[in-house]
Design an enzyme around this catalytic site. Structure first.
Site, PDB file in Angstrom:
ATOM      1  N   PRO A  71      34.046  44.948  50.368  1.00  0.00           N
ATOM      2  CA  PRO A  71      33.144  43.822  50.141  1.00  0.00           C
ATOM      3  C   PRO A  71      33.924  42.511  50.075  1.00  0.00           C
ATOM      4  CG  PRO A  71      33.230  45.258  48.199  1.00  0.00           C
ATOM      5  CD  PRO A  71      34.051  45.914  49.266  1.00  0.00           C
ATOM      6  N   GLY A  75      37.431  40.159  45.185  1.00  0.00           N
ATOM      7  CA  GLY A  75      38.744  40.313  44.554  1.00  0.00           C
ATOM      8  C   GLY A  75      39.473  41.562  45.033  1.00  0.00           C
ATOM      9  N   ALA A  80      42.930  39.224  52.996  1.00  0.00           N
ATOM     10  CA  ALA A  80      44.303  39.624  53.346  1.00  0.00           C
ATOM     11  C   ALA A  80      44.276  40.801  54.309  1.00  0.00           C
ATOM     12  CB  ALA A  80      45.076  39.998  52.089  1.00  0.00           C
ATOM     13  N   ALA A  81      43.386  41.760  54.064  1.00  0.00           N
ATOM     14  CA  ALA A  81      43.304  42.942  54.941  1.00  0.00           C
ATOM     15  C   ALA A  81      42.874  42.526  56.347  1.00  0.00           C
ATOM     16  CB  ALA A  81      42.348  43.968  54.352  1.00  0.00           C
ATOM     17  N   ASP A 123      48.329  40.149  47.835  1.00  0.00           N
ATOM     18  CA  ASP A 123      47.327  40.822  48.676  1.00  0.00           C
ATOM     19  C   ASP A 123      47.894  41.187  50.047  1.00  0.00           C
ATOM     20  OD1 ASP A 123      45.904  39.932  46.510  1.00  0.00           O
ATOM     21  OD2 ASP A 123      44.149  39.312  47.666  1.00  0.00           O
TER      22      ASP A 123
HETATM   23  C1  MEV Z   1      43.490  36.949  42.768  1.00  0.00           C
HETATM   24  O1  MEV Z   1      43.163  38.213  43.352  1.00  0.00           O
HETATM   25  C2  MEV Z   1      44.677  37.070  41.889  1.00  0.00           C
HETATM   26  C3  MEV Z   1      45.284  35.784  41.383  1.00  0.00           C
HETATM   27  O2  MEV Z   1      46.449  36.142  40.640  1.00  0.00           O
HETATM   28  C4  MEV Z   1      45.667  34.825  42.506  1.00  0.00           C
HETATM   29  C5  MEV Z   1      46.788  35.365  43.400  1.00  0.00           C
HETATM   30  O3  MEV Z   1      47.574  36.222  42.962  1.00  0.00           O
HETATM   31  O4  MEV Z   1      46.864  34.893  44.562  1.00  0.00           O
HETATM   32  C6  MEV Z   1      44.336  35.080  40.449  1.00  0.00           C
END
Ligand code: MEV
Length: 289
Positions: A71, A75, A80-81, A123
């Protein structure tokens, strides 16, 4: 035509603190993005700035087809994928012979540019290499893979990573005497957790601590807290928000026998649950698509 896929990720420990050079531990998870790239003379017209940048950086034009199991904006590292899989597919289709390391670096540069400088390499590293990765500043180290039983709960509350990162920066500026020790404490949790990756019960306790500290940073949300408590009450070893917070997803580490019970409890709260585990492969070429 070349098709490549790359996995999504969860932060096990250390999100937000990584933005300040502290260590973070992230793990690739089984849902993937599949990207097919084909030679084409016509210039690409896609709305995704990530995909557009992949073609621009590689200096080629082509068509692209995307099929995602991750999704977006939750988060779980979908951008990135997409970026990693698109770069790998372009590299393959146009025989550009870039190494995996060069692709991971390019993917990070693209994420950073599109997200206006607010991204850690977490990521893109995890999506490129798979497994569990310890990120500290720009250094990355693969940790031994472990078979964790994870349930992800998606609150379906939309959030913006850059907004949450900015919010923490503002809090840090206004209350350094409070926020700096919280960030140091997150580092303490992450560094302790590294030594207990094989002990799910202990990891669960560290997740609970990390969640409390993220709440103190102001990146919690009532929907996240509800799912975290629900998962713990349903028998999880521990649970925390994962990623930027303010909405998005939480994770729970569970005894194998209870993972479906935890998922069901999460789904009882207007949320989507996903039972998953580690992906050790990272980006890979797909043959039968
Ligand atoms: C976001 O998934 C995680 C954060 O630490 C930002 C990042 O690491 O790029 C908030």
């Amino acid at each position: 035509m070349a098709t490549w896929s790359a996995p999504g990720k969860v932060f096990l420990f250390g999100e937000h603190a990584v933005v300040y050079g502290k260590p973070g531990i992230a793990m690739a998870i089984r849902p993937r993005v599949y990207v097919t790239v084909r030679h084409s003379k016509r210039p690409l017209s896609v709305s995704s700035p990530y995909i557009q940048s992949c073609f621009t950086e590689m200096g080629v034009t082509g068509s692209v087809y995307i099929n995602s199991q991750i999704p977006s904006s939750s988060g779980l590292g979908s951008s990135a994928a997409v970026t990693v899989a698109t770069l790998c597919a372009i590299n393959d289709e146009f025989q550009l012979e870039k190494t995996r390391e060069e692709i991971a670096d390019m993917a990070f540069a693209i994420e950073k540019k599109v997200q206006k400088g607010r991204a850690s390499p977490t990521d893109t590293t995890v999506s490129s290499y798979g497994g569990i990765v310890l990120i500290t500043g720009t250094s990355r180290r693969r940790l031994p893979p472990v078979n964790l039983h994870l349930v992800i709960g998606d609150t379906l509350v939309s959030h913006s990573t850059s907004q949450m990162v900015e919010q923490v920066a503002e809090m840090k500026k206004q209350h350094p005497e409070i926020i700096n020790p919280v960030i140091d404490a997150i580092e303490g949790v992450t560094m302790s957790a590294i030594h207990h990756l094989n002990n799910q019960k202990e990891l669960g306790r560290y997740m609970d601590m990390n969640h409390g500290l993220l709440d103190a940073l102001g990146v919690g949300h009532p929907a996240l807290s509800r799912l975290v408590l629900t998962a713990r009450m349903a028998g999880a070893f521990g649970a925390k928000l994962t990623g930027a917070g303010g909405g998005g997803c939480m994770i729970a580490i569970c005894p194998k026998a209870l993972k479906h019970r935890v998922a069901k409890a999460i789904e009882g709260h207007n949320a989507r649950a996903l039972v998953t585990g580690i992906d050790t492969e990272g980006a890979r070429k797909e043959k039968n698509v």
